[in-house]
Design a protein around this motif. Structure first.
Motif, PDB file in Angstrom:
ATOM      1  N   LEU A   1     -26.280 -18.465  41.851  1.00  0.00           N
ATOM      2  CA  LEU A   1     -27.550 -19.146  42.106  1.00  0.00           C
ATOM      3  C   LEU A   1     -27.624 -19.638  43.549  1.00  0.00           C
ATOM      4  O   LEU A   1     -28.654 -19.489  44.220  1.00  0.00           O
ATOM      5  CB  LEU A   1     -27.705 -20.323  41.136  1.00  0.00           C
ATOM      6  N   LEU A   2     -26.547 -20.210  44.037  1.00  0.00           N
ATOM      7  CA  LEU A   2     -26.518 -20.695  45.420  1.00  0.00           C
ATOM      8  C   LEU A   2     -26.764 -19.558  46.406  1.00  0.00           C
ATOM      9  O   LEU A   2     -27.518 -19.705  47.371  1.00  0.00           O
ATOM     10  CB  LEU A   2     -25.167 -21.361  45.709  1.00  0.00           C
ATOM     11  N   SER A   3     -26.136 -18.421  46.162  1.00  0.00           N
ATOM     12  CA  SER A   3     -26.302 -17.272  47.061  1.00  0.00           C
ATOM     13  C   SER A   3     -27.747 -16.777  47.060  1.00  0.00           C
ATOM     14  O   SER A   3     -28.301 -16.455  48.115  1.00  0.00           O
ATOM     15  CB  SER A   3     -25.361 -16.144  46.638  1.00  0.00           C
ATOM     16  N   ARG A   4     -28.366 -16.738  45.879  1.00  0.00           N
ATOM     17  CA  ARG A   4     -29.746 -16.238  45.773  1.00  0.00           C
ATOM     18  C   ARG A   4     -30.738 -17.148  46.486  1.00  0.00           C
ATOM     19  O   ARG A   4     -31.787 -16.699  46.951  1.00  0.00           O
ATOM     20  CB  ARG A   4     -30.118 -16.099  44.286  1.00  0.00           C
ATOM     21  N   THR A   5     -30.426 -18.435  46.571  1.00  0.00           N
ATOM     22  CA  THR A   5     -31.340 -19.382  47.200  1.00  0.00           C
ATOM     23  C   THR A   5     -30.940 -19.697  48.645  1.00  0.00           C
ATOM     24  O   THR A   5     -31.207 -20.783  49.161  1.00  0.00           O
ATOM     25  CB  THR A   5     -31.417 -20.683  46.376  1.00  0.00           C
TER      26      THR A   5
ATOM     27  N   ILE B   1     -38.776  -7.638  46.345  1.00  0.00           N
ATOM     28  CA  ILE B   1     -37.962  -6.980  47.379  1.00  0.00           C
ATOM     29  C   ILE B   1     -38.927  -6.405  48.413  1.00  0.00           C
ATOM     30  O   ILE B   1     -39.637  -5.429  48.143  1.00  0.00           O
ATOM     31  CB  ILE B   1     -37.084  -5.874  46.767  1.00  0.00           C
ATOM     32  N   HIS B   2     -38.981  -7.024  49.586  1.00  0.00           N
ATOM     33  CA  HIS B   2     -40.015  -6.660  50.565  1.00  0.00           C
ATOM     34  C   HIS B   2     -39.888  -5.222  51.047  1.00  0.00           C
ATOM     35  O   HIS B   2     -40.898  -4.561  51.355  1.00  0.00           O
ATOM     36  CB  HIS B   2     -39.999  -7.640  51.742  1.00  0.00           C
ATOM     37  N   GLN B   3     -38.661  -4.678  51.068  1.00  0.00           N
ATOM     38  CA  GLN B   3     -38.481  -3.309  51.570  1.00  0.00           C
ATOM     39  C   GLN B   3     -39.238  -2.286  50.724  1.00  0.00           C
ATOM     40  O   GLN B   3     -39.731  -1.290  51.250  1.00  0.00           O
ATOM     41  CB  GLN B   3     -36.989  -2.952  51.603  1.00  0.00           C
ATOM     42  N   VAL B   4     -39.335  -2.534  49.402  1.00  0.00           N
ATOM     43  CA  VAL B   4     -40.038  -1.602  48.518  1.00  0.00           C
ATOM     44  C   VAL B   4     -41.520  -1.545  48.882  1.00  0.00           C
ATOM     45  O   VAL B   4     -42.121  -0.468  48.975  1.00  0.00           O
ATOM     46  CB  VAL B   4     -39.850  -2.022  47.045  1.00  0.00           C
TER      47      VAL B   4
ATOM     48  N   TYR C   1     -48.405  -3.758  53.632  1.00  0.00           N
ATOM     49  CA  TYR C   1     -47.611  -4.393  54.693  1.00  0.00           C
ATOM     50  C   TYR C   1     -47.759  -5.910  54.607  1.00  0.00           C
ATOM     51  O   TYR C   1     -46.791  -6.655  54.836  1.00  0.00           O
ATOM     52  CB  TYR C   1     -48.040  -3.903  56.072  1.00  0.00           C
ATOM     53  N   GLN C   2     -48.956  -6.377  54.263  1.00  0.00           N
ATOM     54  CA  GLN C   2     -49.163  -7.817  54.107  1.00  0.00           C
ATOM     55  C   GLN C   2     -48.331  -8.366  52.948  1.00  0.00           C
ATOM     56  O   GLN C   2     -47.766  -9.457  53.038  1.00  0.00           O
ATOM     57  CB  GLN C   2     -50.649  -8.112  53.874  1.00  0.00           C
ATOM     58  N   LYS C   3     -48.276  -7.605  51.866  1.00  0.00           N
ATOM     59  CA  LYS C   3     -47.463  -8.049  50.728  1.00  0.00           C
ATOM     60  C   LYS C   3     -45.985  -8.079  51.094  1.00  0.00           C
ATOM     61  O   LYS C   3     -45.259  -9.021  50.745  1.00  0.00           O
ATOM     62  CB  LYS C   3     -47.688  -7.127  49.523  1.00  0.00           C
ATOM     63  N   ALA C   4     -45.521  -7.046  51.807  1.00  0.00           N
ATOM     64  CA  ALA C   4     -44.122  -7.022  52.252  1.00  0.00           C
ATOM     65  C   ALA C   4     -43.826  -8.210  53.161  1.00  0.00           C
ATOM     66  O   ALA C   4     -42.772  -8.861  53.049  1.00  0.00           O
ATOM     67  CB  ALA C   4     -43.835  -5.709  52.975  1.00  0.00           C
ATOM     68  N   LEU C   5     -44.773  -8.511  54.061  1.00  0.00           N
ATOM     69  CA  LEU C   5     -44.601  -9.635  54.975  1.00  0.00           C
ATOM     70  C   LEU C   5     -44.543 -10.956  54.216  1.00  0.00           C
ATOM     71  O   LEU C   5     -43.721 -11.827  54.526  1.00  0.00           O
ATOM     72  CB  LEU C   5     -45.763  -9.649  55.984  1.00  0.00           C
ATOM     73  N   ARG C   6     -45.400 -11.094  53.203  1.00  0.00           N
ATOM     74  CA  ARG C   6     -45.431 -12.324  52.411  1.00  0.00           C
ATOM     75  C   ARG C   6     -44.094 -12.535  51.687  1.00  0.00           C
ATOM     76  O   ARG C   6     -43.573 -13.657  51.636  1.00  0.00           O
ATOM     77  CB  ARG C   6     -46.583 -12.269  51.414  1.00  0.00           C
ATOM     78  N   ILE C   7     -43.524 -11.470  51.124  1.00  0.00           N
ATOM     79  CA  ILE C   7     -42.245 -11.600  50.423  1.00  0.00           C
ATOM     80  C   ILE C   7     -41.119 -11.918  51.416  1.00  0.00           C
ATOM     81  O   ILE C   7     -40.224 -12.730  51.121  1.00  0.00           O
ATOM     82  CB  ILE C   7     -41.935 -10.312  49.631  1.00  0.00           C
ATOM     83  N   ALA C   8     -41.179 -11.290  52.602  1.00  0.00           N
ATOM     84  CA  ALA C   8     -40.175 -11.599  53.634  1.00  0.00           C
ATOM     85  C   ALA C   8     -40.258 -13.068  54.045  1.00  0.00           C
ATOM     86  O   ALA C   8     -39.229 -13.724  54.278  1.00  0.00           O
ATOM     87  CB  ALA C   8     -40.377 -10.694  54.845  1.00  0.00           C
ATOM     88  N   GLU C   9     -41.472 -13.596  54.112  1.00  0.00           N
ATOM     89  CA  GLU C   9     -41.648 -15.013  54.453  1.00  0.00           C
ATOM     90  C   GLU C   9     -41.187 -15.911  53.306  1.00  0.00           C
ATOM     91  O   GLU C   9     -40.686 -17.010  53.538  1.00  0.00           O
ATOM     92  CB  GLU C   9     -43.115 -15.285  54.794  1.00  0.00           C
ATOM     93  N   ARG C  10     -41.340 -15.443  52.060  1.00  0.00           N
ATOM     94  CA  ARG C  10     -40.816 -16.195  50.916  1.00  0.00           C
ATOM     95  C   ARG C  10     -39.296 -16.286  50.998  1.00  0.00           C
ATOM     96  O   ARG C  10     -38.709 -17.341  50.741  1.00  0.00           O
ATOM     97  CB  ARG C  10     -41.217 -15.501  49.607  1.00  0.00           C
ATOM     98  N   ASP C  11     -38.667 -15.175  51.369  1.00  0.00           N
ATOM     99  CA  ASP C  11     -37.209 -15.198  51.540  1.00  0.00           C
ATOM    100  C   ASP C  11     -36.813 -16.197  52.630  1.00  0.00           C
ATOM    101  O   ASP C  11     -35.814 -16.911  52.509  1.00  0.00           O
ATOM    102  CB  ASP C  11     -36.688 -13.803  51.899  1.00  0.00           C
TER     103      ASP C  11
ATOM    104  N   ASN D   1     -33.189 -17.385  52.398  1.00  0.00           N
ATOM    105  CA  ASN D   1     -32.505 -16.217  51.845  1.00  0.00           C
ATOM    106  C   ASN D   1     -32.780 -15.005  52.728  1.00  0.00           C
ATOM    107  O   ASN D   1     -33.348 -14.006  52.301  1.00  0.00           O
ATOM    108  CB  ASN D   1     -32.997 -15.970  50.411  1.00  0.00           C
ATOM    109  N   THR D   2     -32.388 -15.130  53.988  1.00  0.00           N
ATOM    110  CA  THR D   2     -32.709 -14.068  54.933  1.00  0.00           C
ATOM    111  C   THR D   2     -31.504 -13.783  55.822  1.00  0.00           C
ATOM    112  O   THR D   2     -30.511 -14.500  55.798  1.00  0.00           O
ATOM    113  CB  THR D   2     -33.938 -14.453  55.785  1.00  0.00           C
ATOM    114  N   SER D   3     -31.621 -12.728  56.608  1.00  0.00           N
ATOM    115  CA  SER D   3     -30.540 -12.292  57.494  1.00  0.00           C
ATOM    116  C   SER D   3     -31.184 -11.628  58.700  1.00  0.00           C
ATOM    117  O   SER D   3     -32.417 -11.632  58.858  1.00  0.00           O
ATOM    118  CB  SER D   3     -29.633 -11.298  56.762  1.00  0.00           C
ATOM    119  N   ALA D   4     -30.361 -11.046  59.553  1.00  0.00           N
ATOM    120  CA  ALA D   4     -30.909 -10.334  60.715  1.00  0.00           C
ATOM    121  C   ALA D   4     -31.826  -9.207  60.258  1.00  0.00           C
ATOM    122  O   ALA D   4     -32.893  -8.976  60.850  1.00  0.00           O
ATOM    123  CB  ALA D   4     -29.764  -9.783  61.562  1.00  0.00           C
ATOM    124  N   ASP D   5     -31.443  -8.500  59.197  1.00  0.00           N
ATOM    125  CA  ASP D   5     -32.297  -7.437  58.661  1.00  0.00           C
ATOM    126  C   ASP D   5     -33.649  -7.990  58.214  1.00  0.00           C
ATOM    127  O   ASP D   5     -34.703  -7.390  58.477  1.00  0.00           O
ATOM    128  CB  ASP D   5     -31.617  -6.754  57.467  1.00  0.00           C
TER     129      ASP D   5
END
Length: 697
Positions: A390-394, A571-574, A595-605, A610-614
């Motif tokens: 759970l900690l890793s996912r958040t 999963i924003h990549q999908v 692309y807007q939906k992908a961007l929104r999910i990336a911003e949620r991460d 829950n984000t990284s350089a990728d």
């Protein structure tokens, strides 16, 4: 004030009580208490009374009659009447000590339960309450775990210390406890190994029963016929990948559940010596008089549901799989309200479901389940593992690693350790991989030795369970992240021969695609479609294969089939990939929407940390794509500056992200840099020479 005299009552025999429960078809003390409440029309279930009776404490004749009535027996048939032998008093002392410890824990738990739980509130409040709650639980366990044993002179005089060790011998003329071992047929090989190991233990003598009729014999008959102090019974419930192993000690006046753990099937096969060593350690600790934590019996119905749920979770890759597992787990802890491990697995299921549907709500419920698991048993390895996931996912990758690391550091070199478990080792390897590719690595004080430990823990899991797909998958991803594509491909290929798990097959197809073996990749995905119930992974990747073949219409068809099967993926990549397919098909409007939906999910991460350089590079890529589609409608600050920052330092980026970076370099006029990036990633994965972004811009 007149001194109150202690009331005397009658004690019941735990052995007789449990035999009566068995005859009455009642599986748990809670069920017995519920039956009393039902027969007497009570609103409150008399759990305390039943607990007291089973602890062989004196109660009034009236109260004992109430219990007997619920069991459908005469009260006198459950009286405690026989004197205990020296061995029996040692066993009784263990049980009494454990019950005292449990009572202290119950009192502390009651205090915790009386405080209102904040649920469904802001994330800050959830975290705050979690920290406070964990501190209280940890403090309670510290107090109870370090409390001194009762100073009952008669109990302490039963054992005599050995001069050369800290062990205690049973105080009888033989100097050892004599035990007869009974097992289910499926555990005979474990029983035989345990007898062999016990031959080297100077204060326990054991023999494996060979007469079949003992199953029908009463305990007193067995004790008399073999002239032993006690009977050790090994039993289990099993599923495809797991087994619940119980070891129970019974003697003339009492019985105790010494060992009750769910283990991977690998510990019943080639790695059975590990299980035997663990059983041996628990038995020695109990018989020698050391303080032990006796197991709490889980009803057969609850345990069977739990095992089935763990089997489902083991191979789960779709929302439907996870929902099935969660339903089983709910049934398990509804039947057994204090089943900590069931709550822990429910937490794990909701964590994984959060990637597929209702991200925030799923994570909030996962947090609740993990808190409930910790309330009942915060030190159980399954509970600790679930909290780490759970900690890793958040977005707390470092906290996840440091939460699980203390028990695994001891377990990896000590097979007797209760956390010596392939699932725990595989998860820790996975968490280390997430951490070493996260933004937290650079800001933490941990060394880069974590990188090498990924393979160490994954290989340890495989040494116990050679078919452990998560460990195999982590090793493949580890080598892929290091840029050793051929080693990764080898891992996924060998894994696919051992286990036909959808994630493994999908990753094998990705490796084949990477090397430009597009026909092989397509066949792998088609085989996956034929063999799996939910094939969204196969359709998603088939679409990617056709993108490299520049069949954009076919690619769109497969991508949409994937989305139809799993419409709520977090999963924003999908979604970014689907947007790219729409763009190649000339549909800028739908491309923009996705692309807007992908961007929104990336911003949620990003919101969840829950984000990284990728993830940060992907966010920039989606912004620039939207800006190219509609320069006036989508304007973002400092795109060129952010792009140059990534070009100056592209460490930590995966191949897909680097292909996006190459496209970004071309957009800001750095054509030479663009070509250099394409050349470097095409050298690792030749299929990128066929990338639409390289060939068509």
């Amino acid at each position: 004030m007149e001194t109150r005299k202690r009331k005397r009552g009658i004690k019941a025999s735990r052995v007789k009580l449990e035999a009566a429960m068995l005859d009455a078809g009642i599986e748990t003390q809670f069920a017995l208490a519920s039956k009393i409440a039902e027969s007497e029309g009570l609103e409150k279930i008399p759990k305390d009374l039943v607990s007291k009776v089973f602890r062989e404490r004196a109660v009034s004749t009236h109260n004992l009659a109430r219990v007997a009535k619920a069991l459908q027996v005469e009260a006198h048939t459950i009286y405690l009447s026989s004197e205990s032998t020296p061995f029996e008093r040692v066993a009784d002392f263990q049980i009494e000590s454990e019950l005292a410890s449990q009572s202290a824990e119950d009192n502390e738990t009651d205090k915790i339960k009386s405080a209102p739980l904040a649920r469904g509130r802001t994330r800050a409040k959830v975290v705050l309450f979690s920290v406070i709650f964990l501190f209280i639980c940890a403090f309670a366990i510290y107090l109870t775990g370090h409390s001194k044993q009762a100073s009952d002179p008669s109990a302490l005089s039963l054992v005599a210390p050995l001069e050369s060790t800290n062990k205690r011998l049973i105080d009888n003329p033989l100097g050892k406890a004599l035990l007869l071992i009974q097992t289910q047929d499926e555990l005979k090989h474990i029983g035989i190994q345990l007898v062999d190991v016990l031959h080297s233990t100077d204060f326990i003598g054991a023999v494996m029963v060979t007469e079949q009729q003992t199953a029908e014999m009463s305990l007193p008959e067995i004790l008399k016929k073999w002239q032993v102090h006690g009977v050790l019974h090994l039993s289990m419930l099993e599923s495809t990948h797991y087994a619940s192993i119980q070891m129970e000690m019974a003697h003339a006046s009492n019985r105790a559940l010494i060992f009750d753990q769910v283990v991977h099937q690998g510990l019943l096969g080639e790695s059975s010596s590990i299980l035997v060593a663990r059983l041996h350690a628990h038995l020695k600790q109990f018989v020698s008089g050391e303080k032990v934590a006796l197991a709490s019996a889980i009803s057969k119905t609850s345990m069977q549901k739990y095992l089935e749920a763990k089997d489902t979770l083991y191979f789960a890759h779709s929302y439907q799989d996870l929902d099935k597992a969660l339903t089983l787990l709910k049934q398990a802890f509804q039947e057994q309200p204090d089943f900590a491990q069931a709550y822990a697995e429910a937490c794990r299921a909701k964590v994984q479901m959060s990637w597929l549907k209702d991200e925030t709500a799923s994570l909030a419920l996962a947090t609740t389940y993990c808190q409930q698991a910790e309330e009942y048993n915060s030190m159980a390895p399954a509970v600790i593992s679930a909290k780490a996931e759970l900690l890793s996912r958040t977005g707390r990758a470092l906290a996840a690693v440091e939460h699980l690391e203390p028990i695994l550091r001891g377990a990896i070199s000590d097979s007797v350790h209760d956390a010596f478990d392939p699932d725990a080792f595989a998860l820790f390897a996975e968490l280390l991989l997430v951490f070493t590719t996260s933004d937290e690595l650079d800001s933490s004080e941990r060394g880069h030795s974590d990188d090498g430990n990924i393979a160490v823990y994954a290989e340890k899991a495989l040494s116990i369970a050679p078919d452990h797909w998560r460990a195999m998958n982590t090793l493949g991803n580890y080598y892929f992240a290091k840029g050793d594509i051929r080693a990764a491909a080898k891992r996924f290929a060998s894994a696919s021969l051992v286990v036909k798990q959808p994630v493994i097959l999908a990753n094998l197809g990705t490796m084949q695609m990477c090397f430009g073996e597009l026909d092989k990749a397509k066949q792998t995905y088609l085989d996956l479609i034929d063999s799996a119930s939910n094939t969204y992974l196969a359709y998603e990747n088939l679409g990617s294969v056709l993108m490299f073949e520049h069949d954009f219409v076919g690619a769109l068809n497969y991508k949409l089939k994937s989305i139809k099967l799993q419409p709520d993926l977090a999963i924003h990549q999908v979604w970014g990939s689907l947007a790219e397919v729409y763009l190649r098909n000339g549909n800028s409007e739908l491309a923009s929407q996705h692309y807007q939906k992908a961007l929104r999910i990336a911003e949620r991460d990003e919101l969840l940390d829950n984000t990284s350089a990728d993830g940060r590079l992907s966010k920039l890529y989606y912004q620039m794509k939207l800006n190219v589609i509609d320069p006036n409608g989508f304007q973002f600050d400092d795109l060129a500056r952010k792009a140059n920052k990534f070009l100056q330092n592209s460490s930590g980026l995966g191949l897909k992200s680097r292909s996006h970076l190459a496209w970004i370099a071309g957009q800001i006029g750095k054509e030479k840099v663009k070509q250099e990036i394409w050349a470097s990633i095409s050298q690792l994965c030749p299929v990128y020479k066929q990338s639409p972004e390289l060939n068509f811009g």
